[in-house]
Design a protein around this motif. Structure first.
Motif, mmCIF file in Angstrom:
data_model
loop_
_atom_site.group_PDB
_atom_site.id
_atom_site.type_symbol
_atom_site.label_atom_id
_atom_site.label_comp_id
_atom_site.label_asym_id
_atom_site.label_seq_id
_atom_site.Cartn_x
_atom_site.Cartn_y
_atom_site.Cartn_z
ATOM 1 N N UNK A 64 -27.833 7.969 110.602
ATOM 2 C CA UNK A 64 -26.417 8.055 110.242
ATOM 3 C C UNK A 64 -25.742 9.137 111.087
ATOM 4 N N UNK A 89 -25.315 -0.249 104.675
ATOM 5 C CA UNK A 89 -26.191 0.527 103.807
ATOM 6 C C UNK A 89 -25.356 1.636 103.158
ATOM 7 N N UNK A 90 -25.796 2.071 101.970
ATOM 8 C CA UNK A 90 -25.031 3.061 101.221
ATOM 9 C C UNK A 90 -24.815 4.372 101.959
ATOM 10 N N UNK A 91 -25.772 4.751 102.805
ATOM 11 C CA UNK A 91 -25.687 6.052 103.496
ATOM 12 C C UNK A 91 -24.406 6.248 104.283
ATOM 13 N N UNK A 93 -21.416 5.298 103.642
ATOM 14 C CA UNK A 93 -20.151 5.209 102.917
ATOM 15 C C UNK A 93 -19.259 6.442 103.041
ATOM 16 N N UNK A 94 -19.870 7.614 102.969
ATOM 17 C CA UNK A 94 -19.051 8.835 102.961
ATOM 18 C C UNK A 94 -18.908 9.459 104.341
ATOM 19 N N UNK A 103 -15.769 4.813 102.323
ATOM 20 C CA UNK A 103 -15.440 5.068 100.927
ATOM 21 C C UNK A 103 -13.926 5.127 100.714
ATOM 22 N N UNK A 106 -12.411 1.673 101.146
ATOM 23 C CA UNK A 106 -12.665 0.836 99.966
ATOM 24 C C UNK A 106 -11.665 1.175 98.863
ATOM 25 N N UNK A 114 -21.663 -2.400 99.697
ATOM 26 C CA UNK A 114 -22.948 -1.752 99.972
ATOM 27 C C UNK A 114 -24.049 -2.785 99.796
ATOM 28 N N UNK A 116 -28.387 -3.649 100.246
ATOM 29 C CA UNK A 116 -29.691 -3.004 100.263
ATOM 30 C C UNK A 116 -30.545 -3.514 101.416
ATOM 31 N N UNK A 138 -27.332 -0.112 111.459
ATOM 32 C CA UNK A 138 -27.614 1.272 111.794
ATOM 33 C C UNK A 138 -29.077 1.567 111.492
ATOM 34 N N UNK B 169 -32.793 -6.131 92.107
ATOM 35 C CA UNK B 169 -33.763 -5.533 93.021
ATOM 36 C C UNK B 169 -35.145 -5.513 92.395
ATOM 37 N N UNK B 312 -20.766 9.046 93.678
ATOM 38 C CA UNK B 312 -21.678 8.014 93.177
ATOM 39 C C UNK B 312 -23.020 8.098 93.897
ATOM 40 N N UNK B 314 -25.835 6.699 96.071
ATOM 41 C CA UNK B 314 -25.883 5.662 97.093
ATOM 42 C C UNK B 314 -27.319 5.476 97.563
ATOM 43 N N UNK B 315 -27.780 4.237 97.607
ATOM 44 C CA UNK B 315 -29.117 4.001 98.135
ATOM 45 C C UNK B 315 -29.143 4.297 99.621
ATOM 46 N N UNK B 316 -30.322 4.568 100.159
ATOM 47 C CA UNK B 316 -30.389 5.009 101.536
ATOM 48 C C UNK B 316 -31.060 3.996 102.456
ATOM 49 N N UNK B 317 -31.028 4.308 103.739
ATOM 50 C CA UNK B 317 -31.445 3.337 104.734
ATOM 51 C C UNK B 317 -32.941 3.089 104.735
#
Lengths: 362, 318
Positions: A64, A89-91, A93-94, A103, A106, A114, A116, A138, B169, B312, B314-317
């Motif tokens: 990231x 992926x969630x990473x 977002x910010x 973020x 959105x 997001x 998985x 990424x 999941x 929040x 957040x799940x990671x890579x």
């Protein structure tokens, strides 16, 4: 948990720490290449266990964090177009782009999802037939096979509305660039365990051979990290330099053949821009011509051409990623820059060096 | 969130009764009452171990209990998205009735609004609760050095269960939410005269959020023993896989109890004798260290800080 609890064993940790103290000769700066190593070392307070003079410094292995601002700005710009759904992926977002983040976009109404797995993004495209789904690809070699599978699946179904904005990067080329620059003096490298499950430990052979720097392919639990440090200190004390694999329960010497076949089918090597490190030859990938219709950079080339280049950032992530500056040494750390108001990705990524120090070591 | 509450709400409502705990306190004649309210939004509305109705009742009952109040009465307001099946609503209402009875409170008033499809997500529930304060002075600001910290069971069960149910999941995992009203635990402690200084139910933000709140409110340093905090294997595996810190994952049937050192063992035995407290442990103590700080003694014997969660999970890579 199997394969985790054993590697958090307090007594074994104590024994190994004692051994480290017995033969550590003089100062050594060991770079943990991978962001997950950085986070694990901080979370387990490992730095406090090292012999005097032995220190850890973070490297460029947070995917990231090394994503170029221009790439993120491009992806964010696509989200402003009606009919485009951004998936990531969630990473990510910010992570702040020049003017905004996923973020914030959105919250402002952009379609940001997001996922998985890249295959979740393919699923999204199947459901949202009237819209374009763009996945932000990424990660290092660890996540590349999953992106490759998503592209193959989309191709097999001839999905017209799925594409990948590819910012994947490859680790060996980045390490070569870092060591060649000679800006930071490292005594050894803890090589990234997850990446190495894909590329094999032999991918780092050039490091001891050309640079004389000891390497240890290392896992992510406290004992794994200490074993990696143990290997490097041993090599130093004997004047050796080789690639030691101390993550044998997951990593082999040779590359994973199935993963390599996937990568070869879908991707070709390319130059890539890294945040803070500049353009590194051969350190990125592009999507091959035969899958071009799934390449978001090609599909939305006209839109992306209009995105202005980013202005210089106030963030000094580059120096942190090159191991030249520690997070606490940055004048903005915990002042202008914090997880709720990040100036750069290192402060918000779950593998970011600044985030690790902020969370666990202040 | 704290910044938002301070800037928008506290600056306007600010008065003596508006404080940093989960319940407000009112005095009517010589009687002390606790008042609390909370809105519940969860996807999916039915999840292993519970549903939004049980969540809405348990959450408000537990918030009253943190003020050492015996829950008396609840209100329940529903915002319902057009098209929600009546059967689903009946199931939720039944669950609320049973949970309220279990928690020792009655639902005595409510409201219902139906909004057009897309204006809400199935159903939102707001519950408000009133309770009789059995012992005044129990607040997040009353913790002192020397106090022991009891946690009534394992952490992360609710948050991990809901996340996995929401995203489909990790097939084959059998997680279950811990959502439950903790009336039995708290009333036992109060009736048996344990010297409790503070209680907090570690919901959103997990024990990391609650411990940091208390450390700040009481201006004390908390030290937690990582190995004393129980995590069920399935929850641990889910958190490892998703890259989540289990200390920041939500609980809906747990209480952090700050008790005077001399009463700690007695309180622990009482909690363990309760239905939802069998896995209780003393997880740490209040120290003289830097005020506002939460420290963790890790499983390998080192020390690190436990920072409050930001935003929040957040799940990671990878």
């Amino acid at each position: 948990m199997k394969f985790i609890d054993e590697f958090r064993d307090k007594d074994l940790v104590r024994d190994l720490v004692r051994r480290l103290g017995q033969f550590a000769a003089g100062p050594a700066t060991i770079m943990e290449v991978c962001g997950t190593h950085t986070m694990a070392a901080a979370r387990f307070g490992l730095k406090t266990l090292l012999p005097p003079g032995v220190s850890l410094v973070s490297g460029p292995g947070c995917p990231v964090c090394v994503t170029a601002q221009a790439d993120l700005d491009g992806f964010l710009a696509l989200g402003k177009e009606p009919g485009i759904i951004l998936s990531s992926f969630g990473d990510m977002l910010r992570v702040p782009g020049t003017a905004t983040s996923l973020e914030k976009e959105r919250a402002a109404g952009a379609a940001v999802r997001v996922v998985y797995s890249p295959l979740d993004a393919v699923d999204l495209a199947r459901q949202e037939t009237g819209k374009q789904v763009v996945f932000f690809g990424v990660g290092f070699e660890t996540t590349m096979p999953a992106t490759a599978v998503a592209i193959q699946v989309a191709a097999a179904e001839d999905l017209p509305n799925f594409s990948v904005f590819c910012v994947h990067k490859t680790m060996p080329a980045a390490l070569r660039a870092l060591l060649s620059a000679g800006e930071v003096k490292v005594s050894g490298l803890l090589c990234p365990g997850h990446v190495t499950t894909i590329i094999g430990a032999s991918a780092y052979d050039f490091i001891p051979q050309e640079f004389g720097v000891p390497c240890a392919v290392t896992g992510f639990e406290p004992l794994d990290l200490l074993l990696g440090i143990d290997s490097i200190l041993h090599q130093i004390s004997r004047g050796q330099a080789r690639v030691d694999n101390v993550y044998r329960r997951a990593v082999q010497v040779q590359a994973n053949p199935r993963a390599q076949a996937l990568l070869t089918d879908v991707f070709a090597a390319a130059d890539a821009a890294w945040r803070g490190l500049g353009v590194i030859p051969g350190s990125g990938i592009t999507i091959k011509e035969k899958y071009r219709q799934f390449d978001a950079r090609a599909r939305f080339a006209a839109l992306l051409a209009q995105v202005p280049p980013p202005p210089p950032s106030a963030c000094r992530c580059g120096e942190v990623l090159r191991g030249v500056m520690r997070p606490q040494e940055c004048p903005r750390f915990d002042q202008a820059c914090s997880p709720s108001h990040p100036l750069g990705p290192c402060m918000v990524s779950s593998e970011g060096a600044c985030a690790a120090v902020y969370r666990y070591e202040r | 969130m704290t910044a938002l509450i301070n800037k928008v709400f506290l600056s306007r409502y600010g008065n003596a009764a508006f404080r940093g705990d989960d319940s407000a306190l009112l005095r009517v004649g010589t009687q002390h009452l606790a008042l609390t309210t909370d809105s519940y939004v969860v996807t999916p509305i039915f999840f292993p171990g519970g549903d939004i109705g049980r969540l809405a009742v348990s959450g408000t009952v537990n918030d009253l209990l943190t003020a050492a109040a015996r829950p008396l009465a609840l209100s329940a307001s529903f915002i319902i998205e057009e098209g929600l099946e009546i059967k689903a609503l009946e199931r939720i209402a039944q669950s609320m009735r049973e949970t309220a009875a279990e928690g020792g409170a009655a639902i005595i008033t409510g409201d219902t609004k139906v909004v057009p499809r897309g204006s809400a997500d199935k159903v939102f529930i707001t519950t408000t609760g009133v309770g009789e304060v059995l012992r005044p002075g129990i607040t997040g600001a009353a913790v002192r050095p020397g106090d022991k910290i009891i946690l009534t069971g394992s952490v992360g069960d609710h948050g991990a269960t809901v996340m996995i149910a929401r995203e489909n999941l990790l097939e084959g995992t059998s997680l279950s939410s811990d959502v439950a009203p903790l009336t039995e635990i708290v009333l036992n402690l109060l009736e048996q005269g344990c010297e409790i200084h503070a209680m907090r139910d570690p919901t959103r933000g997990g024990i990391a959020a609650s411990l940091n709140e208390i450390a700040r409110q009481s201006q004390v340093c908390l030290e937690i023993e990582e190995s004393a905090v129980k995590v069920r294997p399935g929850v641990a595996a889910a958190c490892e896989a998703l890259g989540l810190d289990v200390f920041k994952v939500a609980n809906e049937g747990k209480m952090l109890i700050f008790v005077a050192s001399g009463d700690a063992e007695k309180a622990l035995a009482l909690v363990r004798a309760s239905r939802y407290g069998q896995d209780a442990e003393i997880i740490g103590a209040v120290q003289d260290g830097p005020p506002g700080r939460v420290q963790v003694r890790t499983s390998i014997g080192t020390a690190r800080i436990l920072d409050p969660p930001s935003g929040e999970l957040l799940p990671r890579i990878c």
